[in-house]
Write an enzyme that holds these catalytic residues in place. Structure first.
Site, PDB file in Angstrom:
ATOM      1  N   THR A 121       1.157  -1.080  -1.878  1.00  0.00           N
ATOM      2  CA  THR A 121       0.638  -1.984  -0.853  1.00  0.00           C
ATOM      3  C   THR A 121       1.658  -2.089   0.278  1.00  0.00           C
ATOM      4  O   THR A 121       1.760  -3.098   0.957  1.00  0.00           O
ATOM      5  CB  THR A 121       0.291  -3.346  -1.486  1.00  0.00           C
ATOM      6  OG1 THR A 121      -0.699  -3.118  -2.477  1.00  0.00           O
ATOM      7  CG2 THR A 121      -0.284  -4.330  -0.479  1.00  0.00           C
ATOM      8  N   HIS A 122       2.408  -1.014   0.483  1.00  0.00           N
ATOM      9  CA  HIS A 122       3.426  -1.045   1.536  1.00  0.00           C
ATOM     10  C   HIS A 122       2.826  -0.489   2.817  1.00  0.00           C
ATOM     11  O   HIS A 122       3.153   0.628   3.235  1.00  0.00           O
ATOM     12  CB  HIS A 122       4.651  -0.236   1.123  1.00  0.00           C
ATOM     13  CG  HIS A 122       5.137  -0.564  -0.256  1.00  0.00           C
ATOM     14  ND1 HIS A 122       5.866   0.315  -1.021  1.00  0.00           N
ATOM     15  CD2 HIS A 122       5.015  -1.680  -1.000  1.00  0.00           C
ATOM     16  CE1 HIS A 122       6.153  -0.257  -2.183  1.00  0.00           C
ATOM     17  NE2 HIS A 122       5.648  -1.458  -2.197  1.00  0.00           N
TER      18      HIS A 122
END
Lengths: 419, 592, 251
Positions: free
Chosen positions: B518-519
């Site tokens: 989720t970067h």
């Protein structure tokens, strides 16, 4: 928060000074709201006496305006408005009347107070003490709030019956220091038996609601909790705690062994966390001087079916926080091993916490306020009983096994409780 | 018509890591702060208890802690000439929702970026020449250096109780740590966690191949700890339910365990949860924020006026709110103008699974923690000479054993059928002896002209506002980088003694159905030049000086590390600037 | 840039506080901030999992249930050590999931327009899993009836079942009006998910799958086992609903 109230109280005092000057001169200058020393002493005694716990509805923003229902085994009593309001408060009471209420259990109209108001403890304060409390109360913001105190069902709503109760259980009189004991011990005894009124919860009661003095401070069940033994008993009381441990618990709500939850969390948040170091140490000194019973059952065998099942549950679930060795994490997860609370005579608190979960108190010194989740949905009555029996008899502890029926009864009693 | 609430000094949009850090700092300064969070209040004993948190189906597969796409989602396409379609079910990343944000369900991998990462364009140009970089690569310097951020990295690590082994103390390389890291002023607050069997074996193999493995810096605590706010955390018990899950026993650093209990006690702080901010309001000039508008669960609109607006939502939502509030010039990739939506990046991750002889190896893979693991950094950033390889960037790689929950961790060797008796037997034989790295290769994702964010022309959310559109694909540089790194990683897994390895390269096209961390970053980047950045070095909007935008949306490009350490360090850096400079003299902190 | 007016906003902190407090008291109190002061707590707080209720199909018709049970037993065939998909309850799992939020696509973005895109853009169908299963199972049985002399899938021999499923997997077998390949891929995922999920949800009966692979289940504390490298973990698996050993054995 307390400072904010003090500031607004001081401002209110300024505004009311002319009114109170008139009132004070009418009733005599013994309790003088303008005397800083007296007001400050009264404030501290009001904190130690935890007046707010009964006379303030939490979150109402109206300190001491009454309206909070106090649960008793006989029904609910509602605490009255003790702000200096002219119509619904107590500003018009004389100093004598105020003293009579706190130290003798009698209202200005002659009616008797129910011992939900712990006058049988407050009697140990001196006249000068209670008038200092009065002086402080008189500096508060008056709140217009009419309270009907007596909500008890018949026949308990007949106040006259209190005459009999008083005759049986009430001994009027100031605390008399014991010259053989240290000043700290005496201060502690005064605080415990007087303003702190610890026995109100921690001393078991007869069926009429009076103290069973032979079991002084050995623990009592009320409101679905068990207020534990706070003598120096090493199994169930403070025997394994040092004076430092007891003081830390009273000042911060937490120590290396456990955390305060339930009604004691409220006491700590409102009262003992605001008391001086010297005073909480005095309380600790006094309590630890009370010898324990030093009796108790032998431990259950490890192959007892409840122990075997309880051990499985403990390993699979409880150890996540309380540790594989039962020692918990200091000031985060209470120790289960060698714990007085776990070995308590009455497992009511243990059952309640496992079924419903618990939140420990937050204080400035200990703000984490860790919580325990509820297991009532996961464990049935036999399983709750098993794991509690296990923790009460593992790691060298010994205490009465918990029967599944106790859990069944507690579960249905708790279902109707809002707290 | 929105009803107006009493004015506050500060309104904070989103109470995750950066919102909590900023709220804590500004309330300490005496300001009256309100935080508005779209999702619900969350806390350990009531929302992540260790009695039912161990539920792979509910939390990992059905994503119960995360934002529902129905609340809002994104549209996605690879290239400009395609029509973007909605991501109807997550997805390549997992947007958080609720108090604590991603800090609740992260793995707690707590890295610092390299010093060279912050001056990337200057550094790479100096070393390799400008023509070595692809022409459409839009990487840029951050406007802030590692040295600027070092004290703030330190602050975050001590807030969290990060467990690790220092590799570079004030310039002295330390045995057992990461020899490539930037210098740190003092050791980690807690020692590294204990390592299970497979990371230990990985480290041994890596050492034999000449690398210098070290324990991954972990926000899962190795021992009981009291942080500077007086909050107590416990030791991680290796339950194996870390990323995707909240922590049940106070042993993962999160806003809940490190800040919130102290924050909510302050009389000058309050929080509204279940309230979604729909717009940042500005005055007629468009140069001053006047507060925010939000919607409660009944659908009623409210206006919260404030003198200072902190936008600290998840990175993508920061960008979306700026676009919807018309703050800053939207980026146009064709004209190559504008800044909001520009330099959008993700991460380039891949892995290699190893299948070992079950009679010789039992890894107990279910014993896991979000960031235990042994890693090597030889192939990160510019730690190696890229000249012969024709790409830039890199990442760390390691055997990070986060757990082995069976729905997703019952792997079978390549060639095994996906169902039937052969499958069943292979699962039975391989579960305990498979190395399935939780984080295998964790590579950088640099910025490109045609990878960007804007508003979708067709699809709308439940309020009728346009969804944000992601245009993103892998470029050759990242694909080459990943192939190189994955092969190196496979060598180590093989050297551990694997019978068989299954390499899973990351290749184009970027696939929105594959989870890739989720970067997600960028879109409102920081920099020194308002023509190519939305924010200055303190994350203050160039356009609206009383608006600060915190989070990974500020990254001009992504490095080869997990972002949270850097996100938090930037937040502390901004908070210090607000306290020390802005409040005394509100206005632009940096001249363009 | 230097010519732009510098914004100066005054901060009247404590006075602001007092003013704010006054306003709050006079009328906006009903919308005052939600969390302030002690950490929220209530007894029995939390959201424990909802176990799958035993009993008849919640979503499948009788025919659909039979078909899915038969598929489950081929996807995970029984063997002497471990039950197959049917006895492990995988079809029950899938049934309860389809009857619930997963089947209904609760929480997903289901706004129009629906257009087909590239594979990377993911499913773009208005129909959720429940509808898709219903359609596909009907089509599957129709296919089998036409190919195997009127027999539905559940009544085929094991070899014929496997052949059919392999055909779906490769795309050689086409189902009317529905994507058979995608359906089978999803069915394999769902059946295997039911096999490995917590038994609370209907599958993995008796934790059979966990016992098969050596997964200890819903435990939370392995502190005493991190350092024990290459040793078999001895404790039996436990579900969120517990295990048999949790109940005291009466003599």
């Amino acid at each position: 928060m307390r400072n904010a109230r003090l500031t607004s109280a001081r401002r209110a005092a300024g505004a009311l000074v002319w009114l109170l000057a008139a009132v004070a001169s009418a009733v005599g200058a013994e309790s003088d709201p303008q005397d800083f020393t007296q007001v400050e002493r009264g404030r501290y005694l009001a904190v130690a006496s935890d007046c707010a716990a009964c006379h303030t509805v939490p979150g109402s923003g109206r300190p001491f305006a009454g309206g909070r229902a106090i649960e008793t085994p006989f029904g609910n009593i509602v605490a009255p408005n003790i702000t200096p309001d002219s119509e619904t408060g107590i500003v018009a009471w004389s100093d004598d009347a105020f003293e009579a209420a706190l130290r003798k259990g009698v209202r200005p109209d002659g009616a008797r107070l129910y011992p939900a108001m712990p006058f049988n403890a407050y009697t140990r304060m001196s006249r000068s003490d209670v008038l200092a409390i009065r002086a402080y109360l008189n500096t508060l913001e008056p709140v217009r709030h009419a309270v009907v105190a007596n909500m008890l069902p018949f026949p308990f709503n007949i106040r006259a019956a209190m005459r009999v109760w008083d005759a049986l259980y009430f001994r009027e009189g100031e605390y008399k220091p014991d010259p053989q004991k240290s000043p700290a011990w005496n201060r502690g005894a005064f605080l415990v038996d007087g303003p702190g009124h610890c026995g109100t919860c921690h001393t078991p009661k007869s069926f009429l609601g009076g103290d069973k003095t032979s079991q002084y401070l050995q623990g009592a069940t009320l409101q679905g909790w068990f207020a534990p033994d706070i003598t120096n008993d090493s199994r169930r009381g403070l025997g394994n705690w040092s004076v430092d441990d007891v003081s830390a618990y009273l000042r911060t709500g937490h120590n290396g062994a456990t955390a305060a939850t339930g009604p004691m969390a409220e006491e700590i948040a409102l009262a003992s966390s605001h008391m001086t170091d010297g005073d909480v140490r005095a309380i600790a000194t006094y309590l630890k001087s009370l010898p324990g019973r030093q009796d108790g059952p032998p431990p259950l065998r490890a192959d007892d079916p409840a122990m075997v099942a309880g051990q499985a549950i403990y390993r699979d679930q409880c150890s996540a926080c309380h540790g594989l060795d039962g020692k918990g994490i200091p000031r985060l997860f209470p120790a289960i091993a060698d714990s007085s609370a776990v070995r308590a005579t009455d497992p009511a608190t243990l059952i309640r916490i496992v079924l419903r979960g618990a939140r420990s108190v937050a204080t400035d010194a200990e703000p984490t306020s860790p919580g325990m989740p509820s297991y009532g949905w996961q464990l049935d009555d036999a399983q709750v009983a098993a794991v509690l029996t296990y923790i009460r008899n593992a790691w060298g502890s010994a205490a009465r096994a918990v029967p599944a029926e106790d859990v069944t009864r507690a579960r249905s009693a708790l279902a109707s409780r809002p707290d | 018509m929105a009803r107006k609430l009493p004015r506050k000094d500060v309104v904070i949009v989103g109470l995750g890591w950066t919102g909590s850090i900023m709220a804590h700092e500004l309330t300490d300064e005496g300001l009256d702060v309100i935080a508005i969070e779209r999702g619900p209040w969350r806390d350990s004993p009531t929302d992540f208890p260790p009695s039912y948190m161990q539920d792979e189906l509910r939390y990992r597969v059905r994503h119960e802690l995360f934002l529902r796409p129905d609340q809002t989602t994104f549209t996605f396409r690879n290239k400009l000439d395609q029509t973007a379609l909605p991501i109807r079910s997550w997805g390549p990343f997992m947007p958080p929702n609720g108090v604590g944000g991603g800090g609740v369900h992260w793995n707690a991998e707590t890295w610092r970026f390299l010093p060279s990462d912050f001056v990337l364009r200057t550094h790479l140009t100096e070393r390799y020449g400008a023509s070595f970089l692809p022409q459409d690569m839009t990487i840029q310097d951050w406007g802030v250096t590692y040295d600027d951020l070092e004290p703030h990295y330190d602050r975050f690590e001590y807030l969290c109780g990060t467990s690790g082994t220092a590799g570079n103390l004030k310039g002295q390389i330390q045995e057992g740590g990461n020899p490539f890291e930037g210098p740190r002023s003092r050791p980690y607050p807690n020692p590294a966690q204990k390592q299970p069997f497979s990371p230990t074996l990985f480290a041994k193999a890596a050492r034999e191949l000449g690398y210098k493995p070290f324990p991954q810096p972990s926000g899962n605590l190795s021992q009981a700890y009291t942080n500077p706010l007086g909050l107590r955390l416990g030791p991680c018990t290796y339950c194996g339910f870390c990323e995707w899950f909240g922590c049940g026993n106070y042993s993962k650093a999160s806003p809940q365990t490190t800040i919130l209990p102290v924050l909510v006690r302050k009389s000058n702080f309050s929080l509204r949860d279940n309230s979604e901010v729909t717009r940042i309001n500005t005055d007629r000039s468009g140069k001053r924020a006047t507060g925010v508008t939000f919607v409660d669960t009944s659908g009623e609109e409210w206006e919260q006026p404030a003198d200072l607006v902190i936008l600290s939502a998840f990175s993508l939502f920061n960008v979306q709110l700026l676009l919807l509030s018309k703050i800053g010039e939207p980026y146009d990739p064709v004209a190559n103008k504008g800044v909001i939506g520009r330099n959008f990046t993700h991460q380039t991750v891949s892995t290699v699974n190893g299948f070992f002889d079950s009679k010789k190896f039992n890894f107990n893979p279910f014993i896991g923690s979000g960031s235990i693991g042994m890693c090597i950094d030889e192939f990160n950033g510019d730690n190696f000479d890229h000249g012969p390889h024709g790409f830039v960037g890199g990442g760390y790689m390691g055997q990070v054993q986060t757990g082995a929950r069976p729905i997703e961790s019952t792997l079978v060797p390549p060639g095994t059928p996906k169902w039937g008796a052969a499958w069943k037997n292979a699962v039975r034989d391989n579960y305990l002896s498979t190395v399935k790295p939780g984080t295998g290769v964790h590579g950088s994702f640099y910025a490109y002209r045609d990878v960007y964010l804007d508003l979708d022309p067709t699809y709308r959310d439940r309020f009728g506002r346009p969804l944000m559109r992601m245009t993103i694909d892998f470029h050759d540089n990242e694909v080459k980088q990943n192939a190189f790194l994955t092969d190196k990683f496979a060598e180590i897994i093989t050297a551990m003694g694997a019978n068989q390895v299954a390499k899973q390269y990351r290749v184009a096209p970027y696939d929105a159905t594959q989870y890739q961390t989720t970067h997600v970053n960028g879109g409102a980047v920081m920099g020194a030049d308002p023509k190519t950045s939305a924010l200055n070095r303190y994350l203050q909007s160039w356009d609206v000086p009383n608006l600060f935008v915190l989070g990974a949306s500020a990254f001009p490009q992504n490095a080869g590390y997990n972002p949270t350490g850097t996100v938090a360090a930037l937040a502390f850096h901004s908070a210090a600037a607000i306290r020390d400079q802005y409040l005394k003299n509100p206005g632009r902190l940096v001249d363009a | 840039m230097k010519d732009e007016p510098v914004m100066r906003v005054g901060f009247r902190r404590r006075e602001l506080l007092a003013g704010t407090a006054l306003l709050l008291l006079t009328g906006f109190a009903s919308r005052a901030a939600v969390v302030q002061g002690p950490l929220p707590w209530a007894p029995n707080a939390g959201n424990p999992p909802v176990p799958a209720r035993p009993g008849p199909w919640a979503f499948f018709t009788g025919a659909e249930g039979r078909a899915v049970e038969a598929m489950a037993d081929r996807i995970i065939p029984p063997d002497p050590q471990t039950p197959g998909g049917k006895d492990a309850g995988c079809a029950v799992f899938v049934d309860r999931q389809l009857a619930g939020p997963y089947g209904r696509q609760d929480g997903l973005y289901v706004r129009p327009p629906f257009q087909n895109g590239i594979k990377q853009q993911g499913p773009q169908s208005e129909a959720g899993p429940a509808q898709q299963y219903r359609q596909a199972l009907a089509a599957l049985d129709n296919y089998c009836k036409s190919k195997y002399a009127g027999k539905v899938f559940a009544d085929l021999t094991d070899d014929d079942k496997d052949a059919t499923l392999k055909g779906l997997e490769s795309g050689a077998v086409k189902l009317d009006g529905t994507d058979g390949q995608a359906f089978f891929e999803q069915a394999v995922k769902d059946v295997q998910m039911g096999f490995f999920a917590d038994p609370l949800y209907g599958g993995n009966r008796d934790m059979a799958a966990w016992k098969m692979i050596g997964y200890p289940g819903a435990r939370y504390n392995y502190l005493d086992w991190v350092d024990r490298h290459n040793e078999r973990f001895p404790l039996p698996p436990v579900s969120m609903a517990g295990r048999a050993e949790w109940t005291p054995k009466t003599r």
